[in-house]
Scaffold this motif. Structure first.
Motif, PDB file in Angstrom:
ATOM      1  N   THR A  26       1.050  -1.111  -0.186  1.00 11.11           N
ATOM      2  CA  THR A  26       0.166   0.356   0.185  1.00 11.11           C
ATOM      3  C   THR A  26       0.448   1.228  -0.219  1.00 11.11           C
ATOM      4  O   THR A  26       2.080   1.014   0.342  1.00 11.11           O
ATOM      5  CB  THR A  26      -0.555   0.089   1.301  1.00 11.11           C
ATOM      6  N   TYR A  27      -0.176   2.456  -0.356  1.00 10.76           N
ATOM      7  CA  TYR A  27       1.474   4.048  -0.404  1.00 10.76           C
ATOM      8  C   TYR A  27       1.739   3.438   1.012  1.00 10.76           C
ATOM      9  O   TYR A  27       2.620   4.103   1.202  1.00 10.76           O
ATOM     10  CB  TYR A  27       0.519   4.747  -1.184  1.00 10.76           C
ATOM     11  N   THR A  28       0.456   3.850   2.187  1.00  6.73           N
ATOM     12  CA  THR A  28       0.905   4.133   3.330  1.00  6.73           C
ATOM     13  C   THR A  28       0.572   2.961   4.644  1.00  6.73           C
ATOM     14  O   THR A  28      -0.930   3.190   3.554  1.00  6.73           O
ATOM     15  CB  THR A  28       0.720   5.624   3.799  1.00  6.73           C
ATOM     16  N   TYR A  29       1.108   2.910   4.805  1.00 10.56           N
ATOM     17  CA  TYR A  29       0.686   2.103   6.224  1.00 10.56           C
ATOM     18  C   TYR A  29       0.166   2.925   7.198  1.00 10.56           C
ATOM     19  O   TYR A  29       0.698   3.858   7.936  1.00 10.56           O
ATOM     20  CB  TYR A  29       2.068   1.059   6.887  1.00 10.56           C
ATOM     21  N   SER A  30      -1.387   2.690   7.444  1.00 15.11           N
ATOM     22  CA  SER A  30      -1.470   4.109   8.773  1.00 15.11           C
ATOM     23  C   SER A  30      -2.413   3.116   9.466  1.00 15.11           C
ATOM     24  O   SER A  30      -3.849   3.509   8.580  1.00 15.11           O
ATOM     25  CB  SER A  30      -1.519   5.441   8.185  1.00 15.11           C
ATOM     26  N   GLY A  31      -2.725   2.670  10.585  1.00 17.49           N
ATOM     27  CA  GLY A  31      -3.882   2.655  11.197  1.00 17.49           C
ATOM     28  C   GLY A  31      -4.658   1.277  10.798  1.00 17.49           C
ATOM     29  O   GLY A  31      -5.927   1.667  11.146  1.00 17.49           O
ATOM     30  N   ALA A  49      -6.859 -14.474  14.806  1.00 17.54           N
ATOM     31  CA  ALA A  49      -5.602 -13.644  15.047  1.00 17.54           C
ATOM     32  C   ALA A  49      -5.917 -12.123  13.998  1.00 17.54           C
ATOM     33  O   ALA A  49      -6.318 -12.709  13.226  1.00 17.54           O
ATOM     34  CB  ALA A  49      -4.954 -14.332  15.912  1.00 17.54           C
ATOM     35  N   VAL A  50      -5.924 -11.356  15.548  1.00 16.60           N
ATOM     36  CA  VAL A  50      -5.587 -10.455  14.542  1.00 16.60           C
ATOM     37  C   VAL A  50      -5.430  -8.816  15.631  1.00 16.60           C
ATOM     38  O   VAL A  50      -4.867  -9.460  16.363  1.00 16.60           O
ATOM     39  CB  VAL A  50      -7.410  -9.004  14.257  1.00 16.60           C
ATOM     40  N   VAL A  51      -4.140  -8.534  14.543  1.00 11.85           N
ATOM     41  CA  VAL A  51      -3.370  -7.338  15.125  1.00 11.85           C
ATOM     42  C   VAL A  51      -3.924  -5.381  14.813  1.00 11.85           C
ATOM     43  O   VAL A  51      -4.096  -5.526  13.482  1.00 11.85           O
ATOM     44  CB  VAL A  51      -1.847  -7.678  14.645  1.00 11.85           C
ATOM     45  N   ASP A  52      -4.377  -4.678  15.900  1.00 16.36           N
ATOM     46  CA  ASP A  52      -4.643  -3.436  15.398  1.00 16.36           C
ATOM     47  C   ASP A  52      -3.109  -2.999  15.079  1.00 16.36           C
ATOM     48  O   ASP A  52      -1.949  -2.902  15.060  1.00 16.36           O
ATOM     49  CB  ASP A  52      -5.419  -2.660  16.597  1.00 16.36           C
ATOM     50  N   HIS A  53      -3.252  -1.345  14.676  1.00 18.47           N
ATOM     51  CA  HIS A  53      -2.464  -0.740  14.203  1.00 18.47           C
ATOM     52  C   HIS A  53      -1.694  -0.635  15.948  1.00 18.47           C
ATOM     53  O   HIS A  53      -0.048  -0.255  15.772  1.00 18.47           O
ATOM     54  CB  HIS A  53      -3.094   0.745  13.885  1.00 18.47           C
ATOM     55  N   ASP A  54      -1.494  -0.222  16.753  1.00 20.41           N
ATOM     56  CA  ASP A  54      -1.148   0.122  17.962  1.00 20.41           C
ATOM     57  C   ASP A  54      -0.573  -1.326  18.886  1.00 20.41           C
ATOM     58  O   ASP A  54      -0.173  -1.262  19.347  1.00 20.41           O
ATOM     59  CB  ASP A  54      -2.239   0.458  19.444  1.00 20.41           C
ATOM     60  N   CYS A  95      -5.203 -13.787   5.063  1.00 17.81           N
ATOM     61  CA  CYS A  95      -5.188 -12.827   5.577  1.00 17.81           C
ATOM     62  C   CYS A  95      -6.149 -11.231   5.097  1.00 17.81           C
ATOM     63  O   CYS A  95      -6.459 -11.473   3.879  1.00 17.81           O
ATOM     64  CB  CYS A  95      -3.429 -12.308   5.217  1.00 17.81           C
ATOM     65  N   ALA A  96      -5.747 -10.416   5.860  1.00 21.77           N
ATOM     66  CA  ALA A  96      -7.372  -9.546   6.182  1.00 21.77           C
ATOM     67  C   ALA A  96      -7.079  -8.595   6.637  1.00 21.77           C
ATOM     68  O   ALA A  96      -5.954  -7.993   7.238  1.00 21.77           O
ATOM     69  CB  ALA A  96      -8.817 -10.262   6.161  1.00 21.77           C
ATOM     70  N   ALA A  97      -7.187  -7.613   6.001  1.00 23.30           N
ATOM     71  CA  ALA A  97      -7.051  -5.658   6.369  1.00 23.30           C
ATOM     72  C   ALA A  97      -7.890  -4.998   6.531  1.00 23.30           C
ATOM     73  O   ALA A  97      -9.039  -4.590   5.185  1.00 23.30           O
ATOM     74  CB  ALA A  97      -6.135  -4.932   6.178  1.00 23.30           C
ATOM     75  N   HIS A  98      -7.902  -3.828   7.163  1.00 22.63           N
ATOM     76  CA  HIS A  98      -8.974  -2.769   6.630  1.00 22.63           C
ATOM     77  C   HIS A  98      -8.792  -1.585   8.012  1.00 22.63           C
ATOM     78  O   HIS A  98      -7.990  -1.876   8.639  1.00 22.63           O
ATOM     79  CB  HIS A  98     -10.536  -2.724   7.453  1.00 22.63           C
ATOM     80  N   SER A  99      -9.245  -0.525   7.445  1.00 21.83           N
ATOM     81  CA  SER A  99      -8.813   0.571   8.070  1.00 21.83           C
ATOM     82  C   SER A  99     -10.284   1.695   9.115  1.00 21.83           C
ATOM     83  O   SER A  99     -10.192   2.796   9.022  1.00 21.83           O
ATOM     84  CB  SER A  99      -8.134   1.466   6.841  1.00 21.83           C
ATOM     85  N   HIS A 100     -11.059   0.620   9.269  1.00 19.26           N
ATOM     86  CA  HIS A 100     -11.713   1.038  10.246  1.00 19.26           C
ATOM     87  C   HIS A 100     -11.682   1.477  11.623  1.00 19.26           C
ATOM     88  O   HIS A 100     -10.939   0.908  11.912  1.00 19.26           O
ATOM     89  CB  HIS A 100     -13.182   0.351   9.762  1.00 19.26           C
ATOM     90  N   TRP A 101     -12.773   2.227  12.542  1.00 16.07           N
ATOM     91  CA  TRP A 101     -12.503   1.646  13.368  1.00 16.07           C
ATOM     92  C   TRP A 101     -12.756   0.381  14.159  1.00 16.07           C
ATOM     93  O   TRP A 101     -13.744  -0.462  13.750  1.00 16.07           O
ATOM     94  CB  TRP A 101     -14.169   2.627  14.286  1.00 16.07           C
ATOM     95  N   GLY A 102     -11.844   0.288  14.975  1.00 12.36           N
ATOM     96  CA  GLY A 102     -12.475  -1.057  16.005  1.00 12.36           C
ATOM     97  C   GLY A 102     -11.304  -2.518  15.327  1.00 12.36           C
ATOM     98  O   GLY A 102     -10.703  -1.890  13.539  1.00 12.36           O
TER      99      GLY A 102
END
Length: 123
Positions: A26-31, A49-54, A95-102
């Motif tokens: 991705t162009y940027t990895y954030s959140g 299993a999931v891992v958040d941006h923090d 593998c999956a990803a999203h940038s929404h809340w939670g």
């Protein structure tokens, strides 16, 4: 747009280990919340299993103590270390990803998915 490519699946005997990798682009990895899901034909997809941006992680009860999720942002790679594998762990892993809340084990929020890698555990 995020592209995800998994690798590391294979066949292993019960009690063995595998490490899955997921390279993201991705162009940027954030959140981003990122995670591993699995699915057996005829059954619903299950959050593993999931891992958040923090770096907060959540692991399903079915694999707790055996599986661990981690990420290396310098390598743009998400990992799933799977130990003490059981025949019931046999599935296609995504593998999956999203940038929404939670960031949780429900799959509805995830916008981006890899093609999957097969894990087969024999008894």
């Amino acid at each position: 747009q995020v592209q995800l490519v998994e690798s590391g699946g294979g066949s292993v005997q019960a009690g063995g280990s595998l490490r899955l990798s997921c390279v993201w682009s991705t162009y940027t990895y954030s959140g981003y919340c990122m995670g591993w899901f699995r699915q057996v034909p005829g059954k619903e997809r299950e959050g593993v299993a999931v891992v958040d941006h923090d770096d907060t992680t959540t692991v399903a009860d079915s694999v707790k103590g055996r599986f661990a999720i981690s990420k290396d942002t310098a390598k743009n790679t998400l990992y799933l270390q799977m130990n003490s594998l059981k025949p019931e762990d046999t599935a296609m892993y995504y593998c999956a990803a999203h940038s929404h809340w939670g960031c949780d084990l429900g799959d509805a929020a995830y916008d981006y998915w890899g093609q999957g890698t097969q894990v087969t555990v024999s008894s």
